[in-house]
Design an enzyme around this catalytic site. Sequence first.
Site, mmCIF file in Angstrom:
data_model
loop_
_atom_site.group_PDB
_atom_site.id
_atom_site.type_symbol
_atom_site.label_atom_id
_atom_site.label_comp_id
_atom_site.label_asym_id
_atom_site.label_seq_id
_atom_site.Cartn_x
_atom_site.Cartn_y
_atom_site.Cartn_z
ATOM 1 N N LYS A 140 -2.673 15.340 -10.227
ATOM 2 C CA LYS A 140 -1.820 15.125 -11.397
ATOM 3 C C LYS A 140 -1.072 16.411 -11.765
ATOM 4 O O LYS A 140 0.086 16.367 -12.200
ATOM 5 C CB LYS A 140 -2.641 14.608 -12.571
ATOM 6 N N TYR A 198 -8.372 14.224 -8.780
ATOM 7 C CA TYR A 198 -7.473 13.566 -9.735
ATOM 8 C C TYR A 198 -6.723 14.612 -10.552
ATOM 9 O O TYR A 198 -5.490 14.572 -10.667
ATOM 10 C CB TYR A 198 -8.256 12.633 -10.652
ATOM 11 N N GLY A 199 -7.463 15.570 -11.126
ATOM 12 C CA GLY A 199 -6.814 16.610 -11.917
ATOM 13 C C GLY A 199 -5.828 17.424 -11.101
ATOM 14 O O GLY A 199 -4.714 17.717 -11.553
ATOM 15 N N ALA A 200 -6.193 17.755 -9.871
ATOM 16 C CA ALA A 200 -5.319 18.572 -9.026
ATOM 17 C C ALA A 200 -4.055 17.810 -8.629
ATOM 18 O O ALA A 200 -2.957 18.373 -8.636
ATOM 19 C CB ALA A 200 -6.083 19.015 -7.776
ATOM 20 N N ASN A 255 3.384 5.143 -11.615
ATOM 21 C CA ASN A 255 2.132 4.975 -12.339
ATOM 22 C C ASN A 255 0.930 4.782 -11.421
ATOM 23 O O ASN A 255 -0.198 5.090 -11.794
ATOM 24 C CB ASN A 255 2.243 3.762 -13.275
ATOM 25 N N ASP A 298 0.853 -1.188 0.000
ATOM 26 C CA ASP A 298 0.000 0.000 0.000
ATOM 27 C C ASP A 298 0.888 1.237 0.000
ATOM 28 O O ASP A 298 1.442 1.623 1.031
ATOM 29 C CB ASP A 298 -0.897 -0.010 1.233
#
Length: 259
Positions: A168, A164-166, A94, A63
Amino acid sequence: MQLSETGRGVLVSGASRGLGRAVARAFAANGDRVAVHYGTRADEARATLASLEGSGHVLIGGDLADPGDAARVVDEAAEALGGAGGGIDVLVNNAAVNLPHPLAETPYEQWAALWQRHVSVNLLATANLSHLVARRLIDRGAAGRIVNIGSRGAFRGEPDHPAYGATKAAVHALGQSLAVSLGPHGIGVASVAPGFFATERVASRLTGAEGDAIRAQSPFGRVADPAEIAAAVLWLASPAAEWASGTILDLNGASYLRS
């Protein structure tokens, strides 16, 4: 401090399926030894391992949201990969989560919990693995590469997946900071920012009602194959790509253009 073209030790996080599997296969086909990391999908990770060309590959679960477990994953990968290179030469960050949480429809408690999860896995695990691998490279006096999997969503926006966008976008910024700090040690750091690509996770969306609209985002009228993204990752991890350190490479089939 010359980085080898092949025969390297490579740790790919989140390699049980999808893009991680494609990346693991690309490095194995290149003659590298791959540590296939997984979080919970042990059976799928074993399938990834079984599909790899060559020998010297290893399966490691853990984890990555837990800093202690992340350290164990790196320790086990370095020991298992071993070889003349002495451990991990290339890290591909990834592993990620991408769970929907549109603000107008998500209760606050769920919103806060999902933001914590995205930050822990997408950003902090990337930072921690990068530190752990880079310090090993520095201690060995060895050149190396770190390649981060970012996203087109960091630029285009993710209205249903804002965390997710932030995260990344933060991964892109982290990669550029590390590229400057680690360059003197012969360690190149770059990121890819893929658009939509076909994986098991999005198969239902591509075959469903929105599939045509998703494919129409690109003038090529399709989404990427994970192998196309993996090929770019393999190049960024190569000795030839040292001067690409600090790069954020858009891989979206002209579906989102920026300058």
